[in-house]
Design a protein around this motif. Sequence first.
Motif, PDB file in Angstrom:
ATOM      1  N   GLU A 111      -0.611  -5.574   8.546  1.00  0.00           N
ATOM      2  CA  GLU A 111      -1.181  -5.484   9.840  1.00  0.00           C
ATOM      3  C   GLU A 111      -1.399  -3.901  10.409  1.00  0.00           C
ATOM      4  OE1 GLU A 111      -2.339  -7.773  11.747  1.00  0.00           O
ATOM      5  OE2 GLU A 111      -1.691  -9.509  10.707  1.00  0.00           O
ATOM      6  N   THR A 113       3.599   2.993   9.338  1.00  0.00           N
ATOM      7  CA  THR A 113       3.116   2.905   8.035  1.00  0.00           C
ATOM      8  C   THR A 113       4.142   1.717   7.356  1.00  0.00           C
ATOM      9  OG1 THR A 113       2.518   5.122   7.963  1.00  0.00           O
ATOM     10  CG2 THR A 113       3.120   4.237   5.879  1.00  0.00           C
ATOM     11  N   ASN A 114       5.616   1.875   7.691  1.00  0.00           N
ATOM     12  CA  ASN A 114       6.200   0.991   7.067  1.00  0.00           C
ATOM     13  C   ASN A 114       6.034  -0.409   7.395  1.00  0.00           C
ATOM     14  OD1 ASN A 114       8.882   0.137   5.714  1.00  0.00           O
ATOM     15  ND2 ASN A 114       9.628  -0.312   7.819  1.00  0.00           N
ATOM     16  N   ARG A 115       5.468  -0.784   8.772  1.00  0.00           N
ATOM     17  CA  ARG A 115       5.334  -1.869   8.943  1.00  0.00           C
ATOM     18  C   ARG A 115       3.834  -2.547   8.385  1.00  0.00           C
ATOM     19  NH1 ARG A 115       9.019  -4.679  10.053  1.00  0.00           N
ATOM     20  NH2 ARG A 115       7.832  -6.313  11.184  1.00  0.00           N
ATOM     21  N   PHE A 161       2.946  -1.687   5.268  1.00  0.00           N
ATOM     22  CA  PHE A 161       3.241  -2.188   4.019  1.00  0.00           C
ATOM     23  C   PHE A 161       4.079  -3.475   3.843  1.00  0.00           C
ATOM     24  CE2 PHE A 161       2.674   2.417   2.871  1.00  0.00           C
ATOM     25  CZ  PHE A 161       1.360   2.332   1.967  1.00  0.00           C
ATOM     26  N   LEU A 162       4.887  -3.927   5.025  1.00  0.00           N
ATOM     27  CA  LEU A 162       5.534  -5.043   5.016  1.00  0.00           C
ATOM     28  C   LEU A 162       4.594  -6.108   5.417  1.00  0.00           C
ATOM     29  CD1 LEU A 162       8.858  -3.941   6.576  1.00  0.00           C
ATOM     30  CD2 LEU A 162       8.518  -4.508   4.111  1.00  0.00           C
ATOM     31  N   THR A 163       3.650  -5.894   6.323  1.00  0.00           N
ATOM     32  CA  THR A 163       2.889  -7.053   7.022  1.00  0.00           C
ATOM     33  C   THR A 163       1.500  -7.077   6.644  1.00  0.00           C
ATOM     34  OG1 THR A 163       2.593  -6.022   9.093  1.00  0.00           O
ATOM     35  CG2 THR A 163       4.512  -7.127   8.802  1.00  0.00           C
ATOM     36  N   TYR A 197      -0.124  -1.765  14.252  1.00  0.00           N
ATOM     37  CA  TYR A 197       0.904  -0.921  14.368  1.00  0.00           C
ATOM     38  C   TYR A 197       0.483   0.386  14.581  1.00  0.00           C
ATOM     39  CZ  TYR A 197       3.944  -4.733  13.353  1.00  0.00           C
ATOM     40  OH  TYR A 197       4.633  -6.127  13.260  1.00  0.00           O
ATOM     41  N   TYR A 227       6.890   4.564  11.195  1.00  0.00           N
ATOM     42  CA  TYR A 227       7.402   3.459  11.664  1.00  0.00           C
ATOM     43  C   TYR A 227       5.936   2.553  11.551  1.00  0.00           C
ATOM     44  CZ  TYR A 227       8.321  -1.051  14.292  1.00  0.00           C
ATOM     45  OH  TYR A 227       8.533  -2.115  14.432  1.00  0.00           O
TER      46      TYR A 227
END
Length: 322
Positions: free
Chosen positions: A137, A129-131, A133-135, A140, A127
């Motif tokens: 930031e 890692t996914n956040r 790549f999206l943000t 996480y 989760y």
Amino acid sequence: MKAEFLTQYKIRLYYLLLGAAVTLPFFLKLTNVFVILLCINWMTYRRVSIKSFAILLIPTFYLLHIMGVAYSVNLNQAFFELEKKISFIVFPLIFASPDLLNKKQYKLILNSFVSSCLIGSLLCLGYATNRFFLTGETTYFFYHDLSEIIGMHAIYLAMYCCFSFFILVYYYEANVSNRGMVAKVTYLFVLMYLVVFIFLLSARIMIAAFIVITLMGLLIHGYRGKQLLKMLVIFLLVISLFGSLIFFIPNNLERFKEAINYKSQYTVDKQYGGRSTRELIWACGIDVIKENILLGVGTGDAQDELQKCYKQDENKNWALLY
């Protein structure tokens, strides 16, 4: 008939403990169901070994909470506190019962708990890692932001991971000591993975406890095995590793600087939260204890009394807590 009943009891006990161990890291509500079923199952047996009376001292903590309900104003919170702490009476009674499970069954339960912790940690990292790549930031990957996806408090998850680490160390001889190099390298990788994940969770108290227990274990093992020099070398390497994980993970460095109030930069008037907030809470907690020195407040009234203290104090900083 008696022997058949005992066999059925042990089978139920085994699977209920297994279910509780597997669900504990990220299905806490389901774990509560298993705890209740364990309690019901024990009530059909109700035997306690005389040799195990020492473990029965633990339920005393729970019995004090039951007594505190009698003079609680906030009964809803009181019964909620009893529900949260029911394991303090259930598990001591269960494990004080004689001749329950064999070592192989206990080992499988503990290893299942480790596997569940590993799965939970991988979900957290996936989760994060996914956040990332999206943000973009990195927050996480640390503390509560890392553990929130499975609904687990960072400190509790760190505690479970620490326990998993020591379970794997304890069963090293039985699990991989006689196996090939691949198994040993894999085992070492899992141990290192748990160490890194514990430090990413940034729970200071668990990191400190983990470091102390690990270093003490190394020294004791070296002394008993008459390999003190070897253990001292490993001791220094481990300190270097742990120190690196604190100083090179920014979140850890900041939290440990806050813990010691580095250069007096973390007082409540300069930075709210963490250490400074706890100092305010502790001060008010001491006041509440002084006012209720004999019996304390009711089981459900502790937070309510603290809130009153926050509001009554003239110090403007208390306003931050309510």
